[in-house]
Design a protein around this motif. Structure first.
Motif, PDB file in Angstrom:
ATOM      1  N   PHE A  53       0.682 -55.653 -17.664  1.00 35.15           N
ATOM      2  CA  PHE A  53       0.529 -54.757 -16.519  1.00 35.15           C
ATOM      3  C   PHE A  53      -0.392 -53.608 -16.916  1.00 35.15           C
ATOM      4  CE2 PHE A  53       2.174 -50.817 -14.393  1.00 35.15           C
ATOM      5  CZ  PHE A  53       1.566 -51.059 -13.161  1.00 35.15           C
ATOM      6  N   HIS A  54      -1.468 -53.439 -16.154  1.00 34.10           N
ATOM      7  CA  HIS A  54      -2.424 -52.350 -16.362  1.00 34.10           C
ATOM      8  C   HIS A  54      -2.344 -51.409 -15.154  1.00 34.10           C
ATOM      9  CE1 HIS A  54      -4.646 -54.561 -19.616  1.00 34.10           C
ATOM     10  NE2 HIS A  54      -4.188 -55.602 -18.940  1.00 34.10           N
ATOM     11  N   PRO A  55      -1.705 -50.260 -15.288  1.00 29.44           N
ATOM     12  CA  PRO A  55      -1.558 -49.360 -14.134  1.00 29.44           C
ATOM     13  C   PRO A  55      -2.878 -48.718 -13.733  1.00 29.44           C
ATOM     14  CG  PRO A  55      -0.744 -48.307 -16.132  1.00 29.44           C
ATOM     15  CD  PRO A  55      -1.073 -49.717 -16.507  1.00 29.44           C
ATOM     16  N   ALA A  56      -3.024 -48.484 -12.442  1.00 30.99           N
ATOM     17  CA  ALA A  56      -4.202 -47.790 -11.937  1.00 30.99           C
ATOM     18  C   ALA A  56      -4.257 -46.379 -12.505  1.00 30.99           C
ATOM     19  CB  ALA A  56      -4.157 -47.746 -10.415  1.00 30.99           C
ATOM     20  N   LYS A  57      -5.462 -45.886 -12.765  1.00 33.06           N
ATOM     21  CA  LYS A  57      -5.579 -44.509 -13.254  1.00 33.06           C
ATOM     22  C   LYS A  57      -5.081 -43.535 -12.201  1.00 33.06           C
ATOM     23  CE  LYS A  57      -9.156 -44.999 -16.754  1.00 33.06           C
ATOM     24  NZ  LYS A  57     -10.462 -44.513 -17.253  1.00 33.06           N
ATOM     25  N   GLY A  89     -12.396 -51.672 -14.768  1.00 30.67           N
ATOM     26  CA  GLY A  89     -13.122 -51.355 -13.542  1.00 30.67           C
ATOM     27  C   GLY A  89     -12.221 -51.344 -12.325  1.00 30.67           C
ATOM     28  N   LEU A  90     -11.240 -52.231 -12.311  1.00 26.91           N
ATOM     29  CA  LEU A  90     -10.304 -52.292 -11.184  1.00 26.91           C
ATOM     30  C   LEU A  90      -9.292 -51.147 -11.229  1.00 26.91           C
ATOM     31  CD1 LEU A  90      -9.685 -56.146 -11.087  1.00 26.91           C
ATOM     32  CD2 LEU A  90     -10.905 -54.791  -9.369  1.00 26.91           C
ATOM     33  N   THR A  91      -8.774 -50.839 -12.421  1.00 32.82           N
ATOM     34  CA  THR A  91      -7.802 -49.735 -12.514  1.00 32.82           C
ATOM     35  C   THR A  91      -8.476 -48.402 -12.195  1.00 32.82           C
ATOM     36  OG1 THR A  91      -8.163 -49.516 -14.917  1.00 32.82           O
ATOM     37  CG2 THR A  91      -6.343 -50.931 -14.191  1.00 32.82           C
ATOM     38  N   GLU A  92      -9.738 -48.252 -12.558  1.00 30.29           N
ATOM     39  CA  GLU A  92     -10.471 -47.021 -12.230  1.00 30.29           C
ATOM     40  C   GLU A  92     -10.695 -46.890 -10.728  1.00 30.29           C
ATOM     41  OE1 GLU A  92     -14.031 -47.173 -14.501  1.00 30.29           O
ATOM     42  OE2 GLU A  92     -13.042 -46.738 -16.412  1.00 30.29           O
ATOM     43  N   ARG A  93     -10.715 -48.019 -10.028  1.00 29.14           N
ATOM     44  CA  ARG A  93     -10.923 -48.001  -8.585  1.00 29.14           C
ATOM     45  C   ARG A  93      -9.614 -47.880  -7.803  1.00 29.14           C
ATOM     46  NH1 ARG A  93     -15.224 -50.877 -10.742  1.00 29.14           N
ATOM     47  NH2 ARG A  93     -17.221 -50.685  -9.608  1.00 29.14           N
ATOM     48  N   GLY A  94      -8.499 -47.747  -8.528  1.00 30.65           N
ATOM     49  CA  GLY A  94      -7.228 -47.464  -7.862  1.00 30.65           C
ATOM     50  C   GLY A  94      -6.294 -48.636  -7.686  1.00 30.65           C
ATOM     51  N   TYR A  95      -6.565 -49.758  -8.367  1.00 29.45           N
ATOM     52  CA  TYR A  95      -5.704 -50.940  -8.244  1.00 29.45           C
ATOM     53  C   TYR A  95      -4.789 -51.074  -9.459  1.00 29.45           C
ATOM     54  CZ  TYR A  95      -9.346 -52.398  -4.909  1.00 29.45           C
ATOM     55  OH  TYR A  95     -10.253 -52.455  -3.877  1.00 29.45           O
ATOM     56  N   ASP A  96      -3.526 -51.415  -9.228  1.00 29.12           N
ATOM     57  CA  ASP A  96      -2.668 -51.896 -10.306  1.00 29.12           C
ATOM     58  C   ASP A  96      -3.066 -53.333 -10.594  1.00 29.12           C
ATOM     59  OD1 ASP A  96      -1.171 -49.599 -10.633  1.00 29.12           O
ATOM     60  OD2 ASP A  96       0.453 -50.246  -9.306  1.00 29.12           O
ATOM     61  N   VAL A  97      -3.143 -53.686 -11.878  1.00 28.24           N
ATOM     62  CA  VAL A  97      -3.622 -55.015 -12.255  1.00 28.24           C
ATOM     63  C   VAL A  97      -2.608 -55.706 -13.166  1.00 28.24           C
ATOM     64  CG1 VAL A  97      -5.429 -56.315 -13.460  1.00 28.24           C
ATOM     65  CG2 VAL A  97      -6.051 -54.341 -12.054  1.00 28.24           C
ATOM     66  N   TYR A  98      -2.315 -56.960 -12.838  1.00 26.91           N
ATOM     67  CA  TYR A  98      -1.520 -57.819 -13.715  1.00 26.91           C
ATOM     68  C   TYR A  98      -2.459 -58.891 -14.262  1.00 26.91           C
ATOM     69  CZ  TYR A  98       2.595 -55.593 -11.753  1.00 26.91           C
ATOM     70  OH  TYR A  98       3.523 -54.661 -11.385  1.00 26.91           O
ATOM     71  N   LEU A  99      -2.436 -59.077 -15.567  1.00 30.10           N
ATOM     72  CA  LEU A  99      -3.328 -60.032 -16.235  1.00 30.10           C
ATOM     73  C   LEU A  99      -2.488 -61.035 -17.009  1.00 30.10           C
ATOM     74  CD1 LEU A  99      -6.251 -60.853 -17.092  1.00 30.10           C
ATOM     75  CD2 LEU A  99      -5.974 -59.288 -19.036  1.00 30.10           C
ATOM     76  N   LEU A 100      -2.674 -62.311 -16.696  1.00 34.89           N
ATOM     77  CA  LEU A 100      -1.913 -63.370 -17.371  1.00 34.89           C
ATOM     78  C   LEU A 100      -2.693 -63.871 -18.578  1.00 34.89           C
ATOM     79  CD1 LEU A 100       0.700 -65.050 -17.160  1.00 34.89           C
ATOM     80  CD2 LEU A 100      -0.652 -66.805 -15.991  1.00 34.89           C
TER      81      LEU A 100
END
Length: 357
Positions: A53-57, A89-100
């Motif tokens: 889990f990569h939280p949005a900034k 790039g996605l977390t900097e744009r405000g998205y929470d990201v899950y990476l498998l």
């Protein structure tokens, strides 16, 4: 001739050449670069597989993104370093990201099939992401064969998948980078990888690296560009990361390897609607959510013709297809994947203020 002109005409080119060759020597003799991931936490594990889990900034969207990459390669190409990371790039744009992160199977995992990976690993990981995020739905984003897995899962699951993004995704396996003679032999039953897979049980990463290197120049990590641009420190850093990744191939479970070549390449079951996964029939017509598909103009690994059929096979009314300048690996290596997705995702993701009001 003035001293300044002398330096400009003679000394600067010499200094540049010296820097270039010093850089080359340094690259060839120093350890491989360390890949520092975007801030993350492990939220689920199963066998060799990890869900990060990569939280949005600064969280802007309620709808999280679930990233799926190919089983054949290491997933850190999507998080290759600051300034080039798709995840970052996605977390900097405000998205929470899950990476498998699929991981590399050992000999004890030789029995794992595509059914296992898609049902036991991918579907369960999405369930965990939904619980962890407490979101009502999620965006699936698949890259390369990860896109194939994401499309398959979306067509057979009851999970609340709000959007589906497919980048450089193979859907039609009757064409592609596999040599024509291989495809012809597979389709006619004259060529089979079953005995090879049975002998190895789990396909070694070294074999997969050699296979990719033969099929695409991308995996040869050609040094001619490096020699030409070794004075460019930013280019050198990206080259070193790519060189590390291309040589760091994952192993592959033998049962899944056979299934991939037999069901996909030989019989093209996904395109024909004959594929069965976990006892469920894979019919891409079951995909009704908003769909964004894109290819790259210089992709030597997944041709545009392999991706296009999905547009006609799905039932989605909201669907977009685009072609962008670039190659297969550069899409991730430069972080461009995040920038390409963002405008479409922003229009298809619930913003935080919408939830509050």
């Amino acid at each position: 001739m003035s001293t300044k002109a002398l330096e400009s005409n003679f000394l600067l080119p010499i200094k540049r050449e010296a820097k270039r060759w010093n850089q080359l020597y340094k690259i060839m003799t120093e350890p491989k670069p360390e890949i520092v991931p975007t801030p993350r936490e492990c939220v689920w594990k199963k066998n060799k597989t990890t869900l990060w889990f990569h939280p949005a900034k600064e969280k802007k969207y309620e709808t999280p993104i679930f990233l799926v990459y190919s089983l054949l390669n290491k997933v850190y190409i999507l998080d290759i370093g600051e300034g080039s990371s798709v995840v970052g790039g996605l977390t900097e744009r405000g998205y929470d990201v899950y990476l498998l992160e699929w991981g590399s199977p050992g000999l004890e995992d030789s029995h794992l099939t595509l059914d296992n990976y898609i049902i036991d690993y991918l579907e369960n990981a999405v369930k965990r992401a939904l619980r962890h995020s407490e979101a009502k739905d999620i965006t699936m984003a698949g890259y390369c064969l990860g896109g194939t897995a994401a499309a398959i899962l979306t067509s057979i699951t009851n999970l609340p998948i709000k959007n589906l993004v497919l980048a450089a995704v193979p859907i039609d396996f009757s064409i592609g980078i596999v040599p024509d003679k291989w495809l012809e032999g597979l389709q006619k039953g004259q060529l089979s990888f079953d005995r090879f897979a049975d002998a190895h049980e789990t396909i070694p990463s070294e074999f997969l690296y050699l296979m990719f290197r033969m099929l695409s120049p991308v995996y040869g990590s050609p040094k001619i560009n490096l020699i030409t641009r070794a004075h460019d420190e930013k280019y050198v850093e990206k080259w070193r990361r790519m060189d590390k990744w291309t040589k760091d191939t994952a192993s592959f479970a033998g049962a899944a390897f056979k299934q991939m070549f037999n069901d996909l390449y030989r019989d093209n079951k996904l395109l024909k609607g004959d594929l069965m996964i976990g006892g469920r029939k894979v019919d891409l017509k079951n995909i009704k959510c908003p769909l964004f598909v894109f290819s790259c103009s210089r992709d030597n690994l997944v041709l545009e013709q392999q991706s296009l059929p999905v547009m006609e096979l799905v039932s989605s009314e909201d669907k977009t297809y685009k072609v962008y300048e670039g190659g297969h690996v550069s899409l991730a290596l430069t972080g461009a994947f995040a920038g390409i997705m963002d405008p479409w995702l922003a229009a298809h993701s619930q913003e935080i203020h919408e939830v509050l009001t």
